[in-house]
Design a protein around this motif. Structure first.
Motif, mmCIF file in Angstrom:
data_model
loop_
_atom_site.group_PDB
_atom_site.id
_atom_site.type_symbol
_atom_site.label_atom_id
_atom_site.label_comp_id
_atom_site.label_asym_id
_atom_site.label_seq_id
_atom_site.Cartn_x
_atom_site.Cartn_y
_atom_site.Cartn_z
ATOM 1 N N SER A 105 -5.080 4.369 -55.069
ATOM 2 C CA SER A 105 -5.933 3.437 -55.818
ATOM 3 C C SER A 105 -6.953 4.235 -56.623
ATOM 4 O O SER A 105 -7.215 5.416 -56.334
ATOM 5 C CB SER A 105 -6.650 2.486 -54.866
ATOM 6 O OG SER A 105 -7.575 3.218 -54.090
ATOM 7 N N GLN A 106 -7.553 3.616 -57.607
ATOM 8 C CA GLN A 106 -8.479 4.301 -58.526
ATOM 9 C C GLN A 106 -9.615 5.006 -57.774
ATOM 10 O O GLN A 106 -9.888 6.174 -58.023
ATOM 11 C CB GLN A 106 -9.039 3.285 -59.513
ATOM 12 C CG GLN A 106 -9.888 3.931 -60.592
ATOM 13 C CD GLN A 106 -10.303 2.936 -61.647
ATOM 14 O OE1 GLN A 106 -9.695 1.890 -61.806
ATOM 15 N NE2 GLN A 106 -11.333 3.257 -62.385
ATOM 16 N N ASN A 107 -10.244 4.303 -56.849
ATOM 17 C CA ASN A 107 -11.364 4.896 -56.107
ATOM 18 C C ASN A 107 -10.906 6.048 -55.227
ATOM 19 O O ASN A 107 -11.564 7.074 -55.133
ATOM 20 C CB ASN A 107 -12.055 3.828 -55.243
ATOM 21 C CG ASN A 107 -12.778 2.817 -56.094
ATOM 22 O OD1 ASN A 107 -13.088 3.069 -57.254
ATOM 23 N ND2 ASN A 107 -13.041 1.661 -55.526
ATOM 24 N N GLU A 108 -9.760 5.837 -54.610
ATOM 25 C CA GLU A 108 -9.200 6.872 -53.745
ATOM 26 C C GLU A 108 -8.851 8.102 -54.591
ATOM 27 O O GLU A 108 -9.119 9.234 -54.181
ATOM 28 C CB GLU A 108 -7.939 6.312 -53.066
ATOM 29 C CG GLU A 108 -7.416 7.113 -51.898
ATOM 30 C CD GLU A 108 -8.330 7.162 -50.698
ATOM 31 O OE1 GLU A 108 -8.304 8.177 -50.011
ATOM 32 O OE2 GLU A 108 -9.088 6.189 -50.479
#
Lengths: 280, 240
Positions: A162-165
């Motif tokens: 995911s983007q944050n990850e």
């Protein structure tokens, strides 16, 4: 306190040299250009890697974004990017020896050990800044031109972060990349202590890196025994955070191995520089 | 009087139960369609959870928009894999189910006291000889399951569970179980010897078939709110 002052002086020396900006200028031009070209002409990526899914799934959204290109651009950290570090580190001792500034510099009440430590730390700071600049340009320009989003990587098959990850993994990845480039800087600094001309350590360091990478790549049984002794064997550590789960123990072992090389080159530099006759 | 009512009731029940035994494929399809005749449009949020060997994707939220008869749009932030077929098993929205002439009754079965009519889709032009079986609940007239077979080998199964909202049976959870022919290679990331990683993708032929599942959990339906046609600007090529 004296060491801090020496580090500050060394940093001023580094940033006063025009060659220190070659890396920044190259990155500043090249990265946005690559992102722009991918945005304009596309990147045939998704179709190839999602072939097994094609018959049953519809792909919603795109995986070609700034993060994906930044991930692939991290491969420049093996061969191409070290040049910018070597250019600065290789000149650190040899450049001063060639200019004859050591004789005046070492008349001051500072030990050679302090000088060498200050030069190493200042070069590491430069290394950290330029790697951070690469990361900033890749992720920043990439996000602006291509947008951000999930990150596609290979890890035991296909892994979509995911983007944050992905941002967190990039942060860890670039920190590890700094450590890798510190090995390059240390080698260049060591070779710089041996020479009075900066060309020799620059070419020498680069040659050692290329030869080590070739030896690391070759899949010959006879070479397997020497691979643990090549620092390039551990160069891909900055891709480790993009696995799931993050293999912390592997990363730790790689950092220990790279740390040993940094320590080795630092000690060799001290031995070389302390025993060096300053003749000019 | 009581006996008469009982007889009438028994007769009605018999008529209902025997009616499903005599329906033609077209009539069965029409019955599944009938319950959605007043469904003009809806939007729904869906969580897509993939459990596929050698493929990991975070749980994605996708918003689906549907307008009768065939406007469909899926929107998501970032990237998501959405099953291509039978996402919305409504007769009037599904391209396959709009061709009753291509169906035949495969068989009628009773499982756990539930009667099913299994319709088989016949496509003479299909060179792969795919067989698609639709399990129609003969009481509620919903499609509860779809089997896709290739030369009698089960390729995928789609299981639907429903919720009744405003009188419409709409999917609550849809479970896609499918076989990935030749699987997904166990590719590894970039390394010094493989700078871009994933070089194993060139050796697909060495892989074995792998079974995976994709679960879609639907929530927050908004029914008949009057979605404008212009909203569906990027119409998905989905055989919903």
């Amino acid at each position: 306190m004296l060491l801090l002052k020496l580090i500050y002086i060394e940093l001023i020396k580094i940033f006063k040299r025009p060659r220190s900006y070659i890396g920044f200028i190259t990155i500043g031009i090249l990265i946005p250009l690559i992102m722009f070209l991918i945005d304009k002409f596309g990147f045939d990526f998704q179709q190839h890697h999602f072939l097994p899914f094609e018959s049953a799934f519809l792909f919603q959204g795109s995986l070609v974004n700034g993060y994906l290109i930044s991930y692939y651009l991290m491969t420049v950290l093996w061969v191409h990017f070290p040049f910018f570090i070597i250019l600065v580190a290789g000149d650190s001792f040899a450049g001063e020896a060639a200019k004859g500034t050591f004789r005046i510099f070492l008349t001051r009440p500072v030990s050679r050990f302090q000088v060498i430590t200050a030069k190493f730390i200042a070069t590491y700071i430069y290394t950290a800044i330029i790697v951070a600049f690469l990361g900033f340009m890749c992720l920043g320009a990439g996000s602006i031109i291509l947008g951000s989003g999930d990150l596609f990587v290979f890890d035991k098959g296909i892994l979509i972060l995911s983007q944050n990850e992905a941002l967190l993994r990039f942060f860890i990845g670039y920190l590890l990349a700094i450590f890798v480039q510190m090995v390059v800087a240390s080698l260049a600094l060591f070779l710089s202590t041996l020479n009075d001309n900066s060309v020799a350590p620059i070419i020498g360091t680069y040659a050692i890196i290329i030869v080590s990478i070739i030896l690391s790549i070759l899949k010959i049984d006879a070479l397997e025994s020497i691979k643990p002794y090549l620092f390039t064997t551990y160069f891909d550590v900055f891709f480790s955070p993009f696995a799931d789960p993050i293999p912390w123990s592997d990363i730790f072992n790689y950092l220990i191995a790279l740390g040993k090389f940094i320590g080795l080159f630092y000690i060799l530099s001290i031995v070389s520089f302390v025993r060096k006759d300053i003749l000019s | 009087m009581k006996i008469r009512i009982l007889i009438i009731l028994l007769f009605c029940m018999y008529s209902i139960s025997s009616a499903s035994d005599t329906l033609s494929p077209g009539q069965v399809l029409m019955k599944t369609q009938l319950i959605y005749s007043n469904l003009k449009d809806f939007s729904v949020k869906a969580k897509v959870i993939a459990d596929i060997p050698n493929f990991r994707m975070p749980v994605k939220t996708v918003e689906f928009y549907y307008k009768n008869p065939d406007l469909f749009e899926a929107k998501t932030k970032g990237f998501a894999l959405v099953p291509k077929y039978c996402l919305l098993p409504f007769s009037n929205s599904n391209k396959i189910l709009r061709t009753p002439q291509n169906f035949k009754i495969n068989k009628r079965v009773t499982i756990d006291k539930k009667k099913y009519i299994i319709l088989q889709y016949i496509n003479d032009n299909d060179k792969l000889k795919n067989k698609i079986l639709f399990w129609v609940d003969a009481y509620l007239w919903r499609i509860d399951k779809i089997n896709i077979l290739q030369q009698d080998k089960l390729l995928s199964t789609i299981d639907f569970s429903y919720q009744n909202l405003d009188g419409f049976w709409l999917p609550d959870t849809t479970l896609f179980t499918m076989i990935f022919p030749k699987g997904i290679p166990n590719a590894s990331g970039p390394s010094i010897s493989d700078p871009f990683g994933g070089s194993q993708f060139g050796t697909l032929q060495n892989q074995i078939d792998l079974e995976g599942q994709v679960k879609i959990i639907f929530s927050d339906y908004k029914i008949n709110k009057g979605i404008d046609d212009n909203f569906f600007e990027n119409r998905n090529e989905i055989a919903h």
